[in-house]
Design an enzyme around this catalytic site. Structure first.
Site, PDB file in Angstrom:
ATOM      1  N   HIS A  34      41.472  27.693  40.620  1.00  0.00           N
ATOM      2  CA  HIS A  34      42.408  28.753  40.253  1.00  0.00           C
ATOM      3  C   HIS A  34      42.845  28.562  38.818  1.00  0.00           C
ATOM      4  O   HIS A  34      43.015  27.444  38.361  1.00  0.00           O
ATOM      5  CB  HIS A  34      43.640  28.737  41.172  1.00  0.00           C
ATOM      6  CG  HIS A  34      44.347  30.044  41.187  1.00  0.00           C
ATOM      7  ND1 HIS A  34      45.279  30.392  40.250  1.00  0.00           N
ATOM      8  CD2 HIS A  34      44.218  31.112  42.010  1.00  0.00           C
ATOM      9  CE1 HIS A  34      45.716  31.619  40.503  1.00  0.00           C
ATOM     10  NE2 HIS A  34      45.093  32.081  41.565  1.00  0.00           N
TER      11      HIS A  34
ATOM     12  N   ASP B 267      41.329  32.784  48.805  1.00  0.00           N
ATOM     13  CA  ASP B 267      40.113  33.361  49.391  1.00  0.00           C
ATOM     14  C   ASP B 267      39.401  32.429  50.364  1.00  0.00           C
ATOM     15  O   ASP B 267      38.497  32.862  51.077  1.00  0.00           O
ATOM     16  CB  ASP B 267      39.150  33.742  48.262  1.00  0.00           C
ATOM     17  CG  ASP B 267      39.682  34.941  47.488  1.00  0.00           C
ATOM     18  OD1 ASP B 267      39.857  34.830  46.265  1.00  0.00           O
ATOM     19  OD2 ASP B 267      39.964  35.967  48.126  1.00  0.00           O
TER      20      ASP B 267
HETATM   21  C1  SDX Z   1      41.577  34.965  43.153  1.00  0.00           C
HETATM   22  O1  SDX Z   1      44.311  34.964  39.075  1.00  0.00           O
HETATM   23  C2  SDX Z   1      44.695  35.054  40.272  1.00  0.00           C
HETATM   24  O2  SDX Z   1      45.870  34.914  40.609  1.00  0.00           O
HETATM   25  C3  SDX Z   1      43.607  35.400  41.267  1.00  0.00           C
HETATM   26  C4  SDX Z   1      44.010  35.432  42.735  1.00  0.00           C
HETATM   27  C5  SDX Z   1      44.984  36.553  43.015  1.00  0.00           C
HETATM   28  O3  SDX Z   1      45.733  36.448  44.005  1.00  0.00           O
HETATM   29  O4  SDX Z   1      44.904  37.586  42.309  1.00  0.00           O
HETATM   30  O5  SDX Z   1      44.609  34.199  43.092  1.00  0.00           O
HETATM   31  C6  SDX Z   1      42.795  35.679  43.629  1.00  0.00           C
HETATM   32  O6  SDX Z   1      40.803  35.534  42.440  1.00  0.00           O
HETATM   33  C7  SDX Z   1      41.392  33.523  43.529  1.00  0.00           C
HETATM   34  C8  SDX Z   1      40.127  32.896  42.866  1.00  0.00           C
HETATM   35  C9  SDX Z   1      38.887  33.368  43.657  1.00  0.00           C
HETATM   36  N1  SDX Z   1      37.660  32.918  42.966  1.00  0.00           N
HETATM   37  C10 SDX Z   1      36.896  31.940  43.454  1.00  0.00           C
HETATM   38  O7  SDX Z   1      37.194  31.269  44.438  1.00  0.00           O
HETATM   39  C11 SDX Z   1      35.595  31.735  42.682  1.00  0.00           C
HETATM   40  C12 SDX Z   1      35.412  30.251  42.369  1.00  0.00           C
HETATM   41  N2  SDX Z   1      36.478  29.821  41.435  1.00  0.00           N
HETATM   42  C13 SDX Z   1      36.177  29.801  40.035  1.00  0.00           C
HETATM   43  O8  SDX Z   1      35.211  30.661  39.567  1.00  0.00           O
HETATM   44  C14 SDX Z   1      37.375  29.532  39.136  1.00  0.00           C
HETATM   45  O9  SDX Z   1      38.070  28.478  39.680  1.00  0.00           O
HETATM   46  C15 SDX Z   1      38.331  30.656  38.829  1.00  0.00           C
HETATM   47  C16 SDX Z   1      37.645  31.898  38.417  1.00  0.00           C
HETATM   48  C17 SDX Z   1      39.182  30.941  40.017  1.00  0.00           C
HETATM   49  C18 SDX Z   1      39.255  30.194  37.699  1.00  0.00           C
HETATM   50  O10 SDX Z   1      38.473  30.090  36.572  1.00  0.00           O
HETATM   51  P1  SDX Z   1      38.995  29.440  35.225  1.00  0.00           P
HETATM   52  O11 SDX Z   1      40.446  29.154  35.293  1.00  0.00           O
HETATM   53  O12 SDX Z   1      38.485  30.283  34.103  1.00  0.00           O
HETATM   54  O13 SDX Z   1      38.275  28.031  35.205  1.00  0.00           O
HETATM   55  P2  SDX Z   1      36.804  27.783  34.657  1.00  0.00           P
HETATM   56  O14 SDX Z   1      35.861  28.775  35.280  1.00  0.00           O
HETATM   57  O15 SDX Z   1      36.852  27.697  33.175  1.00  0.00           O
HETATM   58  O16 SDX Z   1      36.496  26.340  35.272  1.00  0.00           O
HETATM   59  C19 SDX Z   1      37.060  25.148  34.652  1.00  0.00           C
HETATM   60  C20 SDX Z   1      36.194  23.993  35.110  1.00  0.00           C
HETATM   61  C21 SDX Z   1      34.697  24.239  34.892  1.00  0.00           C
HETATM   62  O17 SDX Z   1      34.079  22.966  34.770  1.00  0.00           O
HETATM   63  P3  SDX Z   1      33.563  22.519  33.295  1.00  0.00           P
HETATM   64  O18 SDX Z   1      32.593  23.599  32.836  1.00  0.00           O
HETATM   65  O19 SDX Z   1      34.832  22.469  32.436  1.00  0.00           O
HETATM   66  O20 SDX Z   1      32.929  21.195  33.545  1.00  0.00           O
HETATM   67  O21 SDX Z   1      36.339  23.830  36.543  1.00  0.00           O
HETATM   68  C22 SDX Z   1      35.082  24.053  37.171  1.00  0.00           C
HETATM   69  C23 SDX Z   1      34.242  24.851  36.203  1.00  0.00           C
HETATM   70  O22 SDX Z   1      32.875  24.607  36.443  1.00  0.00           O
HETATM   71  N3  SDX Z   1      35.345  24.881  38.358  1.00  0.00           N
HETATM   72  C24 SDX Z   1      34.696  24.758  39.506  1.00  0.00           C
HETATM   73  C25 SDX Z   1      35.262  25.729  40.364  1.00  0.00           C
HETATM   74  N4  SDX Z   1      36.234  26.373  39.707  1.00  0.00           N
HETATM   75  C26 SDX Z   1      36.273  25.844  38.466  1.00  0.00           C
HETATM   76  N5  SDX Z   1      33.698  23.941  39.892  1.00  0.00           N
HETATM   77  C27 SDX Z   1      33.256  24.107  41.168  1.00  0.00           C
HETATM   78  N6  SDX Z   1      33.756  25.004  42.028  1.00  0.00           N
HETATM   79  C28 SDX Z   1      34.751  25.824  41.671  1.00  0.00           C
HETATM   80  N7  SDX Z   1      35.241  26.710  42.529  1.00  0.00           N
END
Ligand code: SDX
Length: 374
Positions: free
Chosen positions: A255, A311
């Site tokens: 998140h 989710d």
């Molecule tokens: C919702 O914003 C909100 O409030 C959203 C929400 C709402 O109520 O409206 O809460 C609802 O959308 C929840 C999130 C649902 N999405 C997912 O579950 C998809 C998987 N999660 C990710 O794609 C990610 O965690 C996000 C999109 C939720 C957040 O993305 P960020 O803050 O931009 O973080 P990032 O993508 O830059 O990741 C930072 C690091 C990365 O590693 P590095 O490249 O730095 O080594 O964390 C890693 C990412 O690879 N990472 C994950 C991960 N989430 C982040 N690695 C593995 N699995 C994951 N789920």
């Protein structure tokens, strides 16, 4: 000059609607803890709170509920559209298009949000969604039942039978937990449109369009697909390690704001467990896989502040309540529409068109060459 990728840590407005404590994993709607609202309130009362900033008194509550119940019906034009659309369409595309037709029918041009538009948007999303679900199942659509609450009527229109007390409570709590979440991508998308003083339907369609994505509201669908793909609890560790090794995300984890367990996931886990115990079979198996994914996921991602989000367990709850996985994002939208509206009403009060900048790094003053000389 610093580019704030994904507008990370950028504040676009002040708000009194929702407060997220990302470090401690707490969430408040208009200052009320979602734990209290999940336990004591319901979707209608919490929607009123989110929209108008206070818990309604009995007259305000009954009036609001009555307006919602009376407005659940959808027009023949929307019904004709739903009957005409292919059965394997993306349900978020179907919802977005049906809302477009509603906008055409209401003939809204510029920004002037009427009470009736607010009521129509909140009351009709479940009817649109369930109508299409029934058609896809080759079943007769079920007309709304004004004697049922919002969440109970939603399940009734989907399944054709009135939900049990547990099913109703699980759905109602899940909807409460999806109503708002401060400045998430879909809320921001709807605000950008509203800030140009475009009409409310165009803003809500922007919200639906953004919520559809698998990184946002589409993650619940991806999470269940992942649990089904894993198949058996014995496969979890290998599957997760494999995904992480391939730099693939664990859907339903992580998140932008929460760097600890999403409080909504905590509450939804309890309802997912309850429904899994009750329903047994595939639901129970998928819940047990989810629990194992949570354990392994936290072991490897927890140290990076990556934990289950809303989710993760909502996928089990929605599946147990009878929704096909591809409809999970529409269930999310049916609750978040209240939050989108509330933020639009709050922002447009002292409106400023949303127009950030892009930092130009290309060439300047290139000489035009006629095409036959290129
Ligand atoms: C919702 O914003 C909100 O409030 C959203 C929400 C709402 O109520 O409206 O809460 C609802 O959308 C929840 C999130 C649902 N999405 C997912 O579950 C998809 C998987 N999660 C990710 O794609 C990610 O965690 C996000 C999109 C939720 C957040 O993305 P960020 O803050 O931009 O973080 P990032 O993508 O830059 O990741 C930072 C690091 C990365 O590693 P590095 O490249 O730095 O080594 O964390 C890693 C990412 O690879 N990472 C994950 C991960 N989430 C982040 N690695 C593995 N699995 C994951 N789920």
């Amino acid at each position: 000059m610093e580019i704030k990728k994904g507008l990370e840590d950028v504040y676009v407005k002040e708000t009194e609607i929702t407060y997220i404590d990302g470090e401690l994993g707490r969430l408040y709607y208009r200052g009320y803890s979602i734990y209290d609202l999940a336990e004591f309130s319901n979707f209608e009362e919490t929607s009123y709170l989110i929209l108008y900033g206070k818990l309604p008194n009995i007259y305000e509550y009954e009036n609001f509920v009555k307006s919602l119940r009376e407005s659940r019906g959808i027009s023949d034009r929307v019904k004709e559209f739903l009957k005409s659309v292919k059965k394997n369409a993306d349900p978020m595309d179907v919802l977005r298009t049906a809302v477009s037709i509603m906008g055409l029918e209401e003939n809204t041009h510029t920004y002037n949000v009427s009470e009736q538009s607010i009521i129509n948007l909140i009351s009709k999303f479940p009817t649109i969604i369930s109508y299409y679900i029934r058609l896809r199942r080759d079943l007769e659509p079920v007309e709304p039942d004004t004697s049922l609450s919002h969440a109970a009527n939603f399940l009734y229109m989907v399944n054709g039978t009135k939900p049990s007390e547990e099913e109703y409570k699980a759905m109602d709590v899940a909807m409460i937990l999806h109503i708002d979440h401060e400045m998430n991508a879909s809320t921001f998308a709807s605000l950008v449109v509203a800030s140009t003083l475009s009409d409310i339907y165009s803003s809500i369609i922007a919200g639906i369009s953004a919520l559809k994505g698998p990184l946002h509201g589409g993650a619940n669908y991806e999470a269940l697909k992942m649990f089904k793909e894993i198949g058996y609890i014995e496969n979890v560790e290998k599957y997760i390690l494999n995904r992480l090794a391939n730099k693939q995300r664990i859907m339903g984890f992580g998140h932008r704001v929460y760097k600890t367990y999403d409080p909504r996931a905590r509450i939804l886990k309890a309802y997912a467990k309850l429904l899994a115990e009750k329903k047994g079979g595939e639901i129970k198996r998928l819940y047990e896989i989810a629990e194992k994914v949570e354990e392994i996921g936290i072991k490897h991602l927890g140290p990076k502040g990556i934990y289950p989000n809303v989710d993760f367990y909502s996928s089990i709850v929605f599946y147990a309540l009878g929704f096909e996985p591809e409809f999970f994002p529409t269930v999310f939208a049916s609750a978040r529409v209240t939050g989108w509206i509330a933020h639009i009403l709050e922002y447009v009060k002292d409106n400023k068109i949303i127009r950030p900048k892009a930092y130009y790094k290309g060439e300047i003053g290139r000489k035009y060459i006629p095409i036959d000389s290129r």
